[in-house]
Design a protein around this motif. Structure first.
Motif, short mmCIF file in Angstrom:
data_model
loop_
_atom_site.label_atom_id
_atom_site.label_comp_id
_atom_site.label_asym_id
_atom_site.label_seq_id
_atom_site.Cartn_x
_atom_site.Cartn_y
_atom_site.Cartn_z
N THR A 110 -10.94 -0.23 -28.20
CA THR A 110 -12.35 -0.51 -28.47
C THR A 110 -13.08 0.76 -28.89
OG1 THR A 110 -12.31 -2.33 -26.86
CG2 THR A 110 -14.47 -1.54 -27.58
N THR A 111 -12.78 1.87 -28.23
CA THR A 111 -13.43 3.12 -28.62
C THR A 111 -12.96 3.58 -30.00
OG1 THR A 111 -11.76 4.28 -27.27
CG2 THR A 111 -13.94 3.96 -26.30
N LEU A 112 -11.76 3.19 -30.40
CA LEU A 112 -11.32 3.48 -31.76
C LEU A 112 -12.20 2.74 -32.77
CD1 LEU A 112 -9.39 4.68 -33.84
CD2 LEU A 112 -7.83 2.77 -33.40
N ARG A 174 -24.11 13.99 -24.76
CA ARG A 174 -25.25 13.09 -24.46
C ARG A 174 -24.74 11.73 -24.03
NH1 ARG A 174 -28.09 10.16 -22.80
NH2 ARG A 174 -30.26 9.61 -23.27
N THR A 175 -23.75 11.17 -24.75
CA THR A 175 -23.30 9.81 -24.48
C THR A 175 -21.78 9.75 -24.46
OG1 THR A 175 -25.24 8.96 -25.66
CG2 THR A 175 -23.47 7.40 -25.20
N LEU A 176 -21.24 9.12 -23.45
CA LEU A 176 -19.81 8.84 -23.34
C LEU A 176 -19.59 7.35 -23.50
CD1 LEU A 176 -16.79 9.14 -22.43
CD2 LEU A 176 -17.64 9.00 -20.06
N PHE A 177 -18.64 6.99 -24.35
CA PHE A 177 -18.19 5.61 -24.44
C PHE A 177 -16.86 5.51 -23.69
CE2 PHE A 177 -21.01 6.08 -28.08
CZ PHE A 177 -21.86 5.01 -27.85
N THR A 209 -23.32 7.25 -19.59
CA THR A 209 -22.02 6.61 -19.77
C THR A 209 -22.19 5.14 -20.12
OG1 THR A 209 -20.86 8.13 -18.27
CG2 THR A 209 -19.84 5.99 -18.66
N VAL A 210 -21.61 4.75 -21.25
CA VAL A 210 -21.62 3.35 -21.68
C VAL A 210 -20.19 2.83 -21.59
CG1 VAL A 210 -22.08 1.76 -23.58
CG2 VAL A 210 -23.57 3.76 -23.22
N VAL A 211 -19.95 1.87 -20.72
CA VAL A 211 -18.62 1.26 -20.58
C VAL A 211 -18.48 0.19 -21.65
CG1 VAL A 211 -17.05 0.00 -19.07
CG2 VAL A 211 -18.60 1.72 -18.11
N ALA A 231 -22.05 4.82 -11.77
CA ALA A 231 -21.76 5.94 -12.67
C ALA A 231 -22.06 5.61 -14.12
CB ALA A 231 -20.29 6.36 -12.52
N ALA A 232 -22.39 4.37 -14.42
CA ALA A 232 -22.61 3.94 -15.80
C ALA A 232 -24.05 3.50 -16.03
CB ALA A 232 -21.67 2.80 -16.16
N GLU A 233 -24.50 3.69 -17.25
CA GLU A 233 -25.84 3.24 -17.62
C GLU A 233 -25.83 1.78 -18.04
OE1 GLU A 233 -28.34 4.30 -21.44
OE2 GLU A 233 -28.64 5.84 -19.91
N ARG A 234 -24.75 1.36 -18.72
CA ARG A 234 -24.66 -0.03 -19.15
C ARG A 234 -23.21 -0.38 -19.48
NH1 ARG A 234 -28.05 1.86 -22.84
NH2 ARG A 234 -29.56 0.20 -22.41
N LEU A 235 -22.97 -1.69 -19.57
CA LEU A 235 -21.70 -2.25 -20.02
C LEU A 235 -21.96 -3.03 -21.29
CD1 LEU A 235 -18.72 -3.32 -19.74
CD2 LEU A 235 -19.68 -5.14 -18.28
N VAL A 236 -21.20 -2.73 -22.34
CA VAL A 236 -21.27 -3.50 -23.58
C VAL A 236 -19.99 -4.32 -23.66
CG1 VAL A 236 -21.53 -3.45 -26.07
CG2 VAL A 236 -22.64 -1.70 -24.68
N THR A 237 -20.12 -5.64 -23.71
CA THR A 237 -18.97 -6.55 -23.66
C THR A 237 -19.33 -7.84 -24.37
OG1 THR A 237 -17.41 -7.66 -22.14
CG2 THR A 237 -19.71 -7.51 -21.43
N ASP A 238 -18.35 -8.72 -24.47
CA ASP A 238 -18.61 -10.02 -25.08
C ASP A 238 -18.73 -11.13 -24.05
OD1 ASP A 238 -15.85 -9.69 -24.56
OD2 ASP A 238 -15.36 -11.31 -25.94
N GLY A 239 -18.64 -10.78 -22.76
CA GLY A 239 -18.78 -11.78 -21.72
C GLY A 239 -18.49 -11.21 -20.35
N VAL A 240 -19.16 -11.75 -19.33
CA VAL A 240 -18.94 -11.32 -17.95
C VAL A 240 -18.76 -12.55 -17.06
CG1 VAL A 240 -20.23 -9.15 -18.19
CG2 VAL A 240 -21.43 -11.24 -17.49
#
Length: 253
Positions: A110-112, A174-177, A209-211, A231-240
């Protein structure tokens, strides 16, 4: 260790049973710890781990062993899984990139996808230990690329180990994915101690940190807890899963 305990583990079956129990409880065991706990030589421990791995009962990793089902599929296999979801997640994630800042990309499929979508002429500095991400970003003259080396892992196509940790120590972004092998209500999980430690070091050097991870990650398991959602600011996903409230969540469509 007492003499009685040492005698108990002179039997190979008893040693291997003890190793399996330890991995069942902890998810991972270091070879150096087994030398002390079992009262045997490092060569004996290596033979036991090779035998258990050959029988399919454990997975041998650098410095020790994990549960047999703890390993993620090789990178090439993972890259084709949930491909549309990963691209949607990446498209949502890059909206959190601030021009003129330093960004860190964890290793992962995903990070790729994020690497492929980083905005043009945004004055970005990108730090990554992912070889595929380095290959994607290296031709771009608008990006200052810092590739982090170390011992190369073929399954993850990334660098890890002490050299990687040392190289990250004095950097700041500034931002980690952040990628994950598995997710649940308590946090982010990785497959091996080296992978988890690299992720923790990346978190430590990041202001935010963005997971990123597709919904399938909530159905998977991994032995090493990397961090909690605090430890994270947010989660970006397609479903939880229903009822998930670990962190602010952004759903990619």
């Amino acid at each position: 260790m007492t003499g009685d305990a040492t005698l108990r583990y002179t039997s190979a079956p008893h040693r291997r049973e003890a190793i399996l129990r330890r991995i069942e409880v902890d998810g991972y065991v270091a070879a150096a710890d087994l030398v002390t706990e079992l009262g045997v030589s490092s060569n004996t421990v290596r033979r036991d781990l090779r035998r258990l791995a050959g029988d399919g009962l454990i997975r041998a990793v650098r410095g020790g062993a994990t549960a047999a089902d703890a390993s993620a599929p090789p990178f090439a296999d993972r890259s084709g899984q949930a491909a549309d979801a990963k691209r949607a997640i990446a498209a949502a994630a890059v909206r959190h990139v601030q021009p003129g800042t330093a960004v860190a990309l964890d290793s992962g499929t995903t990070t790729l996808e994020i690497a492929k979508l980083l905005p043009v002429d945004a004055g970005l500095t990108v730090i990554t230990h992912s070889l595929p991400a380095i290959a994607v970003l290296a031709p771009r003259p608008d990006i200052t690329l810092i590739g982090i080396g170390g011992q190369y892992g073929r399954d993850t196509r990334s660098f890890g180990g002490p050299e990687t940790l040392a190289a990250l120590e004095h950097l700041s972004v500034r931002t980690l994915f952040l990628a994950a092998t598995a997710l649940d209500g308590s946090g982010v999980y990785g497959a091996t101690p080296y992978e988890a430690e690299t992720k923790r070091r990346l978190i430590a050097i990041a202001r935010s940190t963005v997971v990123v991870g597709d919904a399938r990650k909530f159905a998977l398991s991994a032995p090493i807890r990397v961090c909690g959602w605090d430890a994270a600011e947010r989660l970006v996903t397609d479903g939880v899963p229903a009822g998930f409230s670990g962190v602010e969540t952004e759903l990619a469509r």
